[in-house]
Every structure is written in C-alpha cells, then in structure tokens.
Design a protein around this motif. Structure first.
Motif, short mmCIF file in Angstrom:
data_model
loop_
_atom_site.label_atom_id
_atom_site.label_comp_id
_atom_site.label_asym_id
_atom_site.label_seq_id
_atom_site.Cartn_x
_atom_site.Cartn_y
_atom_site.Cartn_z
N ALA A 15 0.83 -1.20 0.00
CA ALA A 15 0.00 0.00 0.00
C ALA A 15 0.87 1.25 0.00
O ALA A 15 0.58 2.23 -0.71
N MET A 16 1.95 1.22 0.78
CA MET A 16 2.84 2.39 0.87
C MET A 16 3.58 2.60 -0.45
O MET A 16 3.77 3.74 -0.90
N ARG A 17 3.99 1.50 -1.08
CA ARG A 17 4.65 1.64 -2.38
C ARG A 17 3.68 2.24 -3.40
O ARG A 17 4.06 3.11 -4.20
N ASN A 24 6.16 8.90 -8.71
CA ASN A 24 7.36 8.09 -9.01
C ASN A 24 8.45 8.28 -7.95
O ASN A 24 9.65 8.32 -8.27
N SER A 25 8.02 8.35 -6.68
CA SER A 25 8.97 8.71 -5.62
C SER A 25 9.43 7.50 -4.82
O SER A 25 9.75 7.61 -3.63
N TRP A 26 9.51 6.34 -5.46
CA TRP A 26 9.84 5.10 -4.74
C TRP A 26 11.23 5.18 -4.09
O TRP A 26 11.48 4.53 -3.09
N PRO A 43 10.63 7.69 8.48
CA PRO A 43 10.17 9.10 8.55
C PRO A 43 9.60 9.61 7.24
O PRO A 43 8.57 10.31 7.24
N ASN A 44 10.22 9.30 6.11
CA ASN A 44 9.72 9.79 4.82
C ASN A 44 8.35 9.20 4.51
O ASN A 44 7.42 9.92 4.12
N ASP A 45 8.23 7.88 4.67
CA ASP A 45 6.97 7.23 4.34
C ASP A 45 5.85 7.63 5.30
O ASP A 45 4.72 7.84 4.88
#
Length: 206
Positions: A15-17, A24-26, A43-45
């Motif tokens: 889900a987070m991916r 396109n920020s994988w 922290p980023n996610d």
C-alpha cells in the motif's frame, strides 16, 4: 460484551509503495521490517502517509489497500449494527441455524454484563428454558422444538465471526460509532486505535 482476537494487518508495504506511484517517488521509501517481521514506516513514508490521509478520501486511496482480519465475538444486537457496513467487508460466522443445539446453553453464551440483578435472574430462567428445549430437540429432532430455540433466543446471544475489512472502512466506522451509546462500540474503536499506525492513518492524529 465484545471480544476482538487474532488480529492481522496485511499489505502495508505494498500500500505504501502504491502511495508513491503518482509521483514516481519510490526512491524515497525508507520503511523496513524489524526483527519481529513488523513493517515499520520510516520518517519519509510516515510523513507522506499522514499528508495523504489529511488530504481526504481521493488522496488517501492507499489505505484501502491495508487489510485487516479479526475474530469478533459479540451479541446479535451489536452485529445488527455492524451489518450496516457493507463496503469492503467480508465475514464468516459460526452458524446459529446449524449448531445452536450442539452445546448446552449457559450464561457465558450471552452478553449480560450490563443487566440489573432482577433482569439477570430472569435471564437465567430463559437460559434454563432454552436448555430444556435443546435437550428435547436432541431427543426428538422435532422441527417445532428447533423453532422454539431460534425464536426464543435473545438478541444478547453471542456469535463469533471472522471479519475482513480495510483501513478506509475503519475510518468510516470509527467516526460514526466512537460516541455511540453501546459500550461494545467503544471497545471496537479502542481496538481501531491500537492497530498499526491506526492513530495516524485511521484517526488522523498528529
């Protein structure tokens, strides 16, 4: 009375991916599995997830892909209210129709935790009568006795269901039921709060 057991939360990583697909920020993903194989949002996610959650239902689509399974034991009067939630929910229940006669009736089969002493005493007479009918049905297999059990059965009778839902459905349930008069809904909402990132992704707390 309500019990919530065997909770599983699934698909948080995928889900987070998916939440990063639009931009396109994988490469900014920083989540990981800990030693207990729990998925921990970095922290980023976590920052992205919280911003999308606050932005509203069109932007928080990723939480529809976070799935929950749980065994719920609750009285029939509570299930009648739960059954109003039909979107993204699935449930397999124990069968009242087929198995109501398979064990003796006892007080533990019913939610009596808020009854007064006088009503509880009367409830014991109902349970005793149900047990008499059950024993008669086992002996005779008379459908009239089976109907007596089904139609006399109080709405406080507890049923267990294995339920599946997603975080979006739990957002709707939480804000509709958190101030409900039934104590069972308060316990259910506390369970929602306890889910992984439930406070950030469902309740939208900072």
């Amino acid at each position: 009375m309500i019990k919530l057991e065997k909770t599983s939360v699934m698909n948080l990583e995928n889900a987070m991916r998916g939440a990063r697909n639009p931009m396109n920020s994988w490469a900014r993903m920083d989540s990981y599995y800990d030693e207990n194989h729990r998925y921990i949002l970095g922290p980023n996610d976590l920052d992205l997830a919280k911003r999308l959650r606050r932005a509203g239902s069109d932007h928080r689509k990723f939480i529809r892909q976070i799935f929950v399974s749980v065994d719920i034991t609750a009285p029939m009067y509570w299930w009648k209210e739960y059954d109003t939630y039909k979107i993204a929910t699935v449930a397999n229940s124990t069968s009242t129709m087929h198995k109501i006669h398979s064990k003796p009736f006892e007080r533990a089969d019913f939610s009596c935790d808020h009854m007064t002493e006088d009503t509880l005493a009367f409830m014991d007479t109902v349970i005793a009568r149900l047990e008499q009918i059950r024993l008669k049905y086992i002996e005779t297999k008379d459908k009239a006795d089976w109907y007596d059990m089904i139609q006399l059965l109080p709405s406080s009778y507890n049923q267990m269901r294995t339920c599946s839902m997603n975080y979006e459905t739990l957002v709707n349930i939480y804000y509709a039921r958190r101030n409900h008069k039934l104590a069972e809904w308060h316990t259910f909402c506390e369970w929602i709060e306890s889910l992984p990132y439930g406070r950030e992704l469902i309740i939208c707390e900072e």
